[in-house]
Design a protein around this motif. Structure first.
Motif: not given
Length: 256
Positions: A139-143
């Motif tokens: 999730v963090v990488a995508t954001d």
């Protein structure tokens, strides 16, 4: 040259994001009651922000709805998991009863938030800390990749009617980053390299969660869900992608 105005919020976003990552990582690693309570408090705050949007910020029921959401997440885990279907539906029913305007839409989203919180607690309890860290990392990488990819590369807007700032470059950057995160976690994972394409799908679900919340804000005529997180807006603005990602992973587990 990239206009400096594009990065005016970067320092605030980085500081807030770092603090959230540290808190979330510690809660995931500790697990148990500490993790469950952290998730329940976050979900309660998100439902409170959602209720404020759905009521124009005027309803006296917004705080009780947030508290109710927190209680309904914790109760099945602490008392009896068979209570989950009823407990998770209670905040949505309350939102439909007390909110105005597009109350059905907001009630459905309230259910999604609560179900995602409950699902994330269950995922950590059943799968352990490392898979939960993987999910959070995707999730963090995508954001993060979406943010930098969109602002650096610019280009054609992805869905301007819903999210004017999101570009195709940012969306694709998010997919690539999710895949890389999955690749990093694939070493030593029973899923092996299959985790790469699963991570990409989780990244897509994360972006769907972000777009859903953007559409809700458009309906409510607000820019941010709140102001609790400098550089990010509200908790719902920060964790909207997590709602989509966790729901996707939960559905995979249910129907596998």
């Amino acid at each position: 040259m990239i206009p400096s105005g594009r990065w005016d919020d970067l320092s605030r976003r980085a500081l807030t994001g770092g603090a959230l990552a540290a808190l979330g990582g510690a809660a995931i690693w500790l697990g148990g009651a500490a993790f469950a309570l952290t998730v329940a408090l976050a979900v309660g705050a998100m439902v409170w922000e959602l209720a404020r949007m759905g009521s124009g910020g005027r309803s006296l029921t917004t705080v009780p709805l947030g508290v109710l959401a927190s209680v309904c997440i914790l109760a099945p885990h602490q008392v009896d998991p068979s209570l989950a279907p009823v407990a998770l539906a209670i905040p949505a029913v309350a939102a439909f009863t007390f909110l105005r305007g597009d109350r059905l839409v907001f009630a459905i989203y309230a259910f999604c938030i609560v179900a995602a919180g409950y699902g994330f607690i269950g995922f950590r309890n059943e799968q352990g800390a490392l898979p939960a860290v993987w999910l959070a990392a995707v999730v963090v990488a995508t954001d993060v990749a979406g943010y930098f990819g969109g602002r650096i590369l610019g280009g054609r807007r992805f869905w301007p009617a819903v999210s004017p700032a999101k570009t195709w470059a940012g969306v694709i950057s998010g997919w690539l980053a999710a895949g890389l995160a999955g690749f990093a976690f694939s070493f030593g994972s029973p899923a092996g390299l299959h985790l790469v394409w699963v991570s990409v799908l989780v990244g897509i679900a994360c972006q769907a969660g972000d777009l859903t919340e953007s559409a809700l804000k458009r309906r409510a005529l607000v820019k941010d869900s709140g102001g609790a997180l400098p550089g990010h807006g509200g908790l719902l603005d920060r964790f909207d992608g997590s709602v989509g990602a966790v729901l996707f992973v939960t559905l995979i587990q249910v129907f596998r």
